[in-house]
Design a protein around this motif. Structure first.
Motif, mmCIF file in Angstrom:
data_model
loop_
_atom_site.group_PDB
_atom_site.id
_atom_site.type_symbol
_atom_site.label_atom_id
_atom_site.label_comp_id
_atom_site.label_asym_id
_atom_site.label_seq_id
_atom_site.Cartn_x
_atom_site.Cartn_y
_atom_site.Cartn_z
ATOM 1 N N GLY A 112 34.549 11.862 -102.576
ATOM 2 C CA GLY A 112 33.417 12.322 -103.642
ATOM 3 C C GLY A 112 32.901 13.842 -103.328
ATOM 4 O O GLY A 112 31.875 14.236 -104.111
ATOM 5 N N LEU A 113 33.320 14.379 -102.356
ATOM 6 C CA LEU A 113 32.959 15.921 -102.206
ATOM 7 C C LEU A 113 33.918 16.799 -102.399
ATOM 8 O O LEU A 113 35.156 16.372 -102.197
ATOM 9 C CB LEU A 113 32.360 15.819 -100.683
ATOM 10 C CG LEU A 113 31.109 15.135 -100.309
ATOM 11 C CD1 LEU A 113 30.764 15.016 -98.728
ATOM 12 C CD2 LEU A 113 29.903 15.554 -101.146
ATOM 13 N N ASP A 114 33.660 17.928 -102.634
ATOM 14 C CA ASP A 114 34.562 19.064 -102.515
ATOM 15 C C ASP A 114 35.109 19.313 -101.163
ATOM 16 O O ASP A 114 34.415 19.831 -100.240
ATOM 17 C CB ASP A 114 33.943 20.362 -102.989
ATOM 18 C CG ASP A 114 34.925 21.480 -103.250
ATOM 19 O OD1 ASP A 114 36.173 21.362 -102.823
ATOM 20 O OD2 ASP A 114 34.338 22.589 -103.374
ATOM 21 N N HIS A 115 36.295 19.139 -100.665
ATOM 22 C CA HIS A 115 37.095 19.053 -99.565
ATOM 23 C C HIS A 115 36.676 20.693 -98.914
ATOM 24 O O HIS A 115 36.343 20.663 -97.722
ATOM 25 C CB HIS A 115 38.397 18.841 -99.587
ATOM 26 C CG HIS A 115 39.119 19.262 -98.249
ATOM 27 N ND1 HIS A 115 39.246 18.483 -97.105
ATOM 28 C CD2 HIS A 115 40.025 20.242 -98.221
ATOM 29 C CE1 HIS A 115 39.787 18.945 -96.218
ATOM 30 N NE2 HIS A 115 40.658 20.102 -96.845
ATOM 31 N N LYS A 116 37.003 21.615 -99.576
ATOM 32 C CA LYS A 116 36.768 23.089 -99.255
ATOM 33 C C LYS A 116 35.356 23.508 -98.954
ATOM 34 O O LYS A 116 35.021 24.032 -98.029
ATOM 35 C CB LYS A 116 37.422 23.894 -100.268
ATOM 36 C CG LYS A 116 38.830 23.961 -100.486
ATOM 37 C CD LYS A 116 39.299 25.071 -101.382
ATOM 38 C CE LYS A 116 40.862 24.701 -101.483
ATOM 39 N NZ LYS A 116 41.530 25.821 -102.055
ATOM 40 N N ALA A 117 34.357 22.724 -99.758
ATOM 41 C CA ALA A 117 33.134 22.999 -99.365
ATOM 42 C C ALA A 117 32.630 22.321 -98.220
ATOM 43 O O ALA A 117 31.872 22.844 -97.364
ATOM 44 C CB ALA A 117 32.127 22.505 -100.565
ATOM 45 N N VAL A 118 33.158 21.076 -97.980
ATOM 46 C CA VAL A 118 32.853 20.499 -96.583
ATOM 47 C C VAL A 118 33.185 21.140 -95.452
ATOM 48 O O VAL A 118 32.487 21.525 -94.421
ATOM 49 C CB VAL A 118 33.280 18.937 -96.516
ATOM 50 C CG1 VAL A 118 33.041 18.129 -95.249
ATOM 51 C CG2 VAL A 118 32.786 18.119 -97.842
ATOM 52 N N VAL A 119 34.412 21.618 -95.459
ATOM 53 C CA VAL A 119 35.009 22.367 -94.184
ATOM 54 C C VAL A 119 33.947 23.820 -94.236
ATOM 55 O O VAL A 119 33.803 23.974 -93.101
ATOM 56 C CB VAL A 119 36.597 22.491 -94.630
ATOM 57 C CG1 VAL A 119 37.216 23.822 -93.775
ATOM 58 C CG2 VAL A 119 37.365 21.409 -94.573
ATOM 59 N N ALA A 120 34.002 24.420 -95.259
ATOM 60 C CA ALA A 120 33.016 25.780 -95.109
ATOM 61 C C ALA A 120 31.858 25.360 -94.543
ATOM 62 O O ALA A 120 31.636 26.110 -93.717
ATOM 63 C CB ALA A 120 33.193 26.284 -96.502
#
Length: 156
Positions: A112-120
């Motif tokens: 449910g989250l933006d994978h790239k935003a989580v990683v960043a």
């Protein structure tokens, strides 16, 4: 509230006029009683509204909560993998380090989250270590004869 202010001003004036510290203490107690009466008279306060997490902190809390809630799904470093395991965990001097399998990371941790935003967000806080290409770290995990990718998360 106005009565409390007036009582406080009166107490200060009496103290300035030479009343003893005992008189000052009595005046301050009277002010406290007046304020308490005003609060009681006003009735219960409205419940506080929940404050939404800032967009940059939401992934941090989400990942931390997920890892803490699913710790039992992480195989201790060097042990045989658990059924339905999410990866490995290792205790270090800095705390717990989780080696999260990519399929679990994508399907469960970042659901449910933006994978790239989580990683960043995690990289920015120093919680996540990536390889030189910006991908999950290649590492040799227990029981493997080759390097595999894992998301290496160190919680503060």
């Amino acid at each position: 509230m106005e009565a409390a202010i007036a009582a406080e001003e009166l107490a200060e004036a009496e103290y300035a006029a030479g009343y003893s510290p005992d008189d000052q203490a009595a005046a301050e107690a009277e002010v406290a009683q007046i304020e308490a009466a005003e609060v009681e008279e006003a009735g219960p306060a409205a419940p506080a509204l929940p404050v939404p997490e800032a967009p940059e902190t939401e992934p941090l809390g989400r990942v931390k909560d997920w890892l803490e809630h699913h710790t039992e799904r992480f195989t201790a470093w060097g042990a045989d993998p658990l059924p339905d395991h999410a990866g490995w965990r290792r205790s270090t001097l800095e705390g717990e380090v989780f080696y999260v399998l990519p399929k679990v990371w994508a399907a469960e941790v970042c659901a449910g989250l933006d994978h790239k935003a989580v990683v960043a967000a995690l990289v920015a806080r120093g919680w996540l270590r990536l390889d030189g290409e910006g991908k999950a770290t290649k590492t040799r995990l227990p029981g493997t004869d080759r390097q595999v990718r894992a998301y290496v998360v160190r919680l503060p």
